[in-house]
Scaffold this active site. Sequence first.
Site, PDB file in Angstrom:
ATOM      1  N   HIS A 197       0.837  -1.200   0.000  1.00 23.21           N
ATOM      2  CA  HIS A 197       0.000   0.000   0.000  1.00 23.21           C
ATOM      3  C   HIS A 197       0.876   1.257   0.000  1.00 23.21           C
ATOM      4  O   HIS A 197       1.653   1.460   0.940  1.00 23.21           O
ATOM      5  CB  HIS A 197      -0.895  -0.020   1.241  1.00 23.21           C
ATOM      6  CG  HIS A 197      -1.929   1.052   1.262  1.00 23.21           C
ATOM      7  ND1 HIS A 197      -2.116   1.878   2.332  1.00 23.21           N
ATOM      8  CD2 HIS A 197      -2.828   1.443   0.313  1.00 23.21           C
ATOM      9  CE1 HIS A 197      -3.109   2.718   2.069  1.00 23.21           C
ATOM     10  NE2 HIS A 197      -3.552   2.474   0.853  1.00 23.21           N
ATOM     11  N   HIS A 206      -0.795  11.041  -2.468  1.00 21.55           N
ATOM     12  CA  HIS A 206      -2.142  10.658  -2.028  1.00 21.55           C
ATOM     13  C   HIS A 206      -3.091  11.841  -1.873  1.00 21.55           C
ATOM     14  O   HIS A 206      -4.275  11.748  -2.191  1.00 21.55           O
ATOM     15  CB  HIS A 206      -2.058   9.891  -0.703  1.00 21.55           C
ATOM     16  CG  HIS A 206      -3.387   9.435  -0.194  1.00 21.55           C
ATOM     17  ND1 HIS A 206      -4.196  10.220   0.602  1.00 21.55           N
ATOM     18  CD2 HIS A 206      -4.072   8.273  -0.400  1.00 21.55           C
ATOM     19  CE1 HIS A 206      -5.311   9.560   0.871  1.00 21.55           C
ATOM     20  NE2 HIS A 206      -5.262   8.384   0.286  1.00 21.55           N
TER      21      HIS A 206
HETATM   22  O1  G3P Z   1      -6.542   1.498  -3.347  1.00 19.32           O
HETATM   23  C1  G3P Z   1      -6.759   1.121  -2.018  1.00 19.32           C
HETATM   24  C2  G3P Z   1      -6.615   2.282  -1.072  1.00 19.32           C
HETATM   25  O2  G3P Z   1      -5.396   2.916  -1.330  1.00 19.32           O
HETATM   26  C3  G3P Z   1      -7.752   3.254  -1.180  1.00 19.32           C
HETATM   27  O3  G3P Z   1      -7.722   4.274  -0.241  1.00 19.32           O
HETATM   28  O4  G3P Z   1      -7.212   6.515   0.643  1.00 19.32           O
HETATM   29  O5  G3P Z   1      -5.499   4.735   0.814  1.00 19.32           O
HETATM   30  O6  G3P Z   1      -6.024   5.760  -1.397  1.00 19.32           O
HETATM   31  P1  G3P Z   1      -6.568   5.356  -0.045  1.00 19.32           P
HETATM   32 MG    MG Z   2      -4.768   4.541  -2.607  1.00 19.24          MG
END
Ligand code: G3P
Ligand code: MG
Length: 225
Positions: free
Chosen positions: A6, A47
């Site tokens: 992630h 992000h």
């Molecule tokens: O793609 C999965 C996750 O990354 C979605 O939420 O806010 O971490 O981008 P976020």
């Molecule tokens: Mg994400």
Amino acid sequence: MLCIGHRGAMGYEPENTLRSIRKAIELGADWVEIDVYLVNDQLLVIHDDTLDRTTNGTGDLEDYSFEEIRVLDAGKGERIPTLQEVLDLTKRQVGLNIELKSVGAANAVVTLLAKLSKGHREKVLISSFMMDALKELVKLDSTLKIGVLASGNEQRSLKYAAELNAISIHFSREQVSRMCVDDAHLAGLLVYVYTVNEYTDLQRMRDLGVDGVYSNFPDRVRHYQ
Ligand code: G3P
Ligand code: MG
């Protein structure tokens, strides 16, 4: 279960940086997820739409030129990467899940991905919470692999996934349930869940039969398997 790092391996390194992606690869991730904005015609890996949380800059991304953004420190001396830089790094090493954060980014993404080899393109999955962005992508190139980030309404998300001919649907750890997984599998979709960091949650995901998890700690997923 597929292990998706992630924002790279953000439990260890500054999120969405090349350093973080290298760490995820080193820890054995199968895929890496990053977040992408289109800012002044450049696809940038970050992000938030503001600079404050992840860099030494302040204010809105869109108020800065590419050159100004590129001198900022995104942690441990890393720069905010471009999508091209990430593609160059992940090529032949790991799959890349591009999460689109800008509605208007579809055109630029399709243009960039069109330059990749067939083999490299097959290792790219594009996902988004924004259905308009995904619809635009599919309109421009129906061969791209698409994943739908589910909204609170599971049935509506499944309907979108069918319309887009998506390969996967992505639920949050809080939202996912046995019914979500079974319905998605019946619809022929892979199920990926974010963000799964704790062993008890990894166990639950395995029991639910999900196909992959996003984790800030890719090594935990590996050790668990
Ligand atoms: O793609 C999965 C996750 O990354 C979605 O939420 O806010 O971490 O981008 P976020
Ligand atoms: Mg994400």
